[in-house]
Design a protein around this motif. Structure first.
Motif, PDB file in Angstrom:
ATOM      1  N   UNK A  71       2.081   0.009   0.379  1.00 24.66           N
ATOM      2  CA  UNK A  71       2.948   0.549   1.430  1.00 24.66           C
ATOM      3  C   UNK A  71       2.118   1.329   2.448  1.00 24.66           C
ATOM      4  N   UNK A  72       1.145   2.120   1.974  1.00 25.38           N
ATOM      5  CA  UNK A  72       0.288   2.870   2.888  1.00 25.38           C
ATOM      6  C   UNK A  72      -0.524   1.929   3.774  1.00 25.38           C
ATOM      7  N   UNK A  73      -0.992   0.814   3.206  1.00 16.20           N
ATOM      8  CA  UNK A  73      -1.753  -0.153   3.994  1.00 16.20           C
ATOM      9  C   UNK A  73      -0.866  -0.805   5.050  1.00 16.20           C
ATOM     10  N   UNK A  74       0.382  -1.114   4.676  1.00 13.39           N
ATOM     11  CA  UNK A  74       1.308  -1.717   5.647  1.00 13.39           C
ATOM     12  C   UNK A  74       1.602  -0.759   6.805  1.00 13.39           C
ATOM     13  N   UNK A  75       1.582   0.543   6.540  1.00 14.14           N
ATOM     14  CA  UNK A  75       1.846   1.536   7.584  1.00 14.14           C
ATOM     15  C   UNK A  75       0.622   1.809   8.455  1.00 14.14           C
ATOM     16  N   UNK A  76      -0.493   1.147   8.156  1.00 18.74           N
ATOM     17  CA  UNK A  76      -1.744   1.381   8.875  1.00 18.74           C
ATOM     18  C   UNK A  76      -2.012   0.242   9.851  1.00 18.74           C
ATOM     19  N   UNK A  77      -2.267   0.523  11.113  1.00 16.48           N
ATOM     20  CA  UNK A  77      -2.579  -0.543  12.075  1.00 16.48           C
ATOM     21  C   UNK A  77      -3.820  -1.326  11.636  1.00 16.48           C
ATOM     22  N   UNK A  78      -3.880  -2.600  12.000  1.00 21.51           N
ATOM     23  CA  UNK A  78      -5.020  -3.443  11.635  1.00 21.51           C
ATOM     24  C   UNK A  78      -6.327  -2.934  12.213  1.00 21.51           C
ATOM     25  N   UNK A  79      -6.236  -2.172  13.310  1.00 21.52           N
ATOM     26  CA  UNK A  79      -7.451  -1.686  13.967  1.00 21.52           C
ATOM     27  C   UNK A  79      -7.922  -0.338  13.420  1.00 21.52           C
ATOM     28  N   UNK A  80      -7.156   0.274  12.527  1.00 25.09           N
ATOM     29  CA  UNK A  80      -7.530   1.582  11.985  1.00 25.09           C
ATOM     30  C   UNK A  80      -8.260   1.437  10.662  1.00 25.09           C
ATOM     31  N   UNK A  81      -9.449   2.034  10.523  1.00 23.34           N
ATOM     32  CA  UNK A  81     -10.168   1.985   9.245  1.00 23.34           C
ATOM     33  C   UNK A  81      -9.396   2.715   8.145  1.00 23.34           C
ATOM     34  N   UNK A  82      -9.657   2.331   6.918  1.00 23.54           N
ATOM     35  CA  UNK A  82      -9.023   2.947   5.755  1.00 23.54           C
ATOM     36  C   UNK A  82     -10.093   3.549   4.856  1.00 23.54           C
ATOM     37  N   UNK A  83      -9.868   4.780   4.417  1.00 21.13           N
ATOM     38  CA  UNK A  83     -10.717   5.444   3.429  1.00 21.13           C
ATOM     39  C   UNK A  83      -9.916   5.611   2.143  1.00 21.13           C
ATOM     40  N   UNK A  84     -10.490   5.177   1.031  1.00 18.18           N
ATOM     41  CA  UNK A  84      -9.861   5.347  -0.272  1.00 18.18           C
ATOM     42  C   UNK A  84     -10.697   6.319  -1.090  1.00 18.18           C
ATOM     43  N   UNK A  85     -10.093   7.410  -1.525  1.00 17.91           N
ATOM     44  CA  UNK A  85     -10.764   8.323  -2.456  1.00 17.91           C
ATOM     45  C   UNK A  85     -10.350   7.894  -3.852  1.00 17.91           C
ATOM     46  N   UNK A  86     -11.320   7.391  -4.614  1.00 17.00           N
ATOM     47  CA  UNK A  86     -11.038   6.704  -5.869  1.00 17.00           C
ATOM     48  C   UNK A  86     -11.624   7.478  -7.050  1.00 17.00           C
ATOM     49  N   UNK A  87     -10.757   7.858  -7.951  1.00 19.59           N
ATOM     50  CA  UNK A  87     -11.179   8.558  -9.174  1.00 19.59           C
ATOM     51  C   UNK A  87     -10.262   8.099 -10.292  1.00 19.59           C
ATOM     52  N   UNK A  88     -10.723   7.145 -11.099  1.00 16.18           N
ATOM     53  CA  UNK A  88      -9.829   6.534 -12.079  1.00 16.18           C
ATOM     54  C   UNK A  88     -10.605   5.915 -13.229  1.00 16.18           C
ATOM     55  N   UNK A  89     -10.022   5.931 -14.436  1.00 14.72           N
ATOM     56  CA  UNK A  89     -10.640   5.228 -15.569  1.00 14.72           C
ATOM     57  C   UNK A  89     -10.288   3.748 -15.603  1.00 14.72           C
ATOM     58  N   UNK A  90      -9.458   3.290 -14.669  1.00 13.63           N
ATOM     59  CA  UNK A  90      -9.027   1.902 -14.652  1.00 13.63           C
ATOM     60  C   UNK A  90      -7.534   1.797 -14.880  1.00 13.63           C
ATOM     61  N   UNK A  91      -7.087   0.637 -15.334  1.00 15.21           N
ATOM     62  CA  UNK A  91      -5.659   0.453 -15.568  1.00 15.21           C
ATOM     63  C   UNK A  91      -5.288  -1.015 -15.609  1.00 15.21           C
ATOM     64  N   UNK A  92      -4.064  -1.316 -15.187  1.00 12.45           N
ATOM     65  CA  UNK A  92      -3.560  -2.684 -15.237  1.00 12.45           C
ATOM     66  C   UNK A  92      -4.333  -3.598 -14.282  1.00 12.45           C
TER      67      UNK A  92
END
Length: 268
Positions: free
Chosen positions: A71-92
């Motif tokens: 949903x956050x990606x859909x709300x982001x224009x195609x021309x705007x860069x995305x930063x993901x802060x990732x801290x996770x042991x994994x998952x599905x």
């Protein structure tokens, strides 16, 4: 009368505290967005005490996470860069692949920040980025499929080391599923790396990460990530560390780690 007033206040304090820390997190995210001109999305899984009973909850990458990230990606224009802060042991695997697939199709630059670790499904998401930015001591992890408590590669190895008449039908079924699981992960990783590097290099990275070359919890350091040929940069913006401070572990009766929380500059 006073007892019930105090009890009511006592039950509301955790709610107020959680609301306040969520507000501070949003402010920190917005500051980082203004500085970098990006959409910042956090995928941070920490053991937090949320309920008023003080029960710690540990989280992993879930379908709910993938729904929110998409949903956050859909709300982001195609021309705007995305930063993901990732801290996770994994998952599905399903949720991790959905997030990675969506990031891979975003037209603008995608940067993954790893302050501490992004294991298993977290590494799969990181491979979808145009750039991986890690702390000097942060780690990624292999993405080899796991069937229950056993690695898929190890289940296959059993069928190759014993005669078929000595192997249970259940094990043979698991081995068949394991081969399919490894093949599916390999094909997906090749899709993520397509166009980012030479095909031979991508195939080698996929083989190392998905075939059981390492144990599933093996920590892949920034030096090893660079040797693999992935687009990595070491050194996080200070705002990322500040944001991570707003995701504290629950306090127990006695802290296991203690230090004076300030930066030393060599002077007394």
């Amino acid at each position: 009368m006073w007892f019930w007033i105090l009890f009511f206040i006592w039950t509301l304090v955790p709610v107020w505290r959680q609301y306040f820390i969520n507000y501070r997190r949003l402010c920190a995210i917005r500051r980082l967005e203004r500085k970098r001109g990006t959409r910042v999305i956090t995928l941070i899984h920490r053991q937090e005490t949320i309920s008023f009973l003080g029960i710690p909850l540990r989280n992993y990458i879930s379908v709910e996470d993938s729904e929110q990230v998409l949903r956050a990606i859909r709300l982001t224009p195609d021309t705007m860069p995305i930063d993901i802060i990732l801290h996770t042991p994994g998952g599905l695997v399903l949720a991790s692949e959905q997030i990675a697939h969506a990031l891979n199709h975003h037209l603008a630059k995608v940067t993954i920040f790893v302050p501490h670790y992004a294991m298993s499904g977290g590494t799969m998401i990181a491979l979808a980025a145009d750039e991986i930015v890690m702390d000097l001591n942060a780690v990624l992890g292999p993405v080899d499929p796991q069937l229950g408590q056993y690695p898929a590669a190890s289940i296959i190895a059993i069928t190759e080391q014993k005669p078929l008449d000595q192997i249970k039908d259940e094990t043979l079924i698991l081995a068949d599923i394991s081969r399919k699981a490894i093949h599916q992960v390999e094909e997906f990783l090749k899709h993520l790396l397509h166009g980012k590097m030479e095909r031979e290099r991508a195939s080698e990275i996929v083989r190392i990460l998905s075939s059981g070359y390492w144990t599933h919890d093996y920590p892949i350091t920034p030096e090893q990530v660079e040797q693999l040929g992935l687009p990595i940069y070491v050194g996080l913006p200070p705002e990322v560390y500040e944001l991570m401070e707003l995701y504290p572990q629950p306090s127990g009766r006695r802290p296991t780690v203690q230090y004076v929380p300030t930066r030393y500059d060599g002077r007394d």
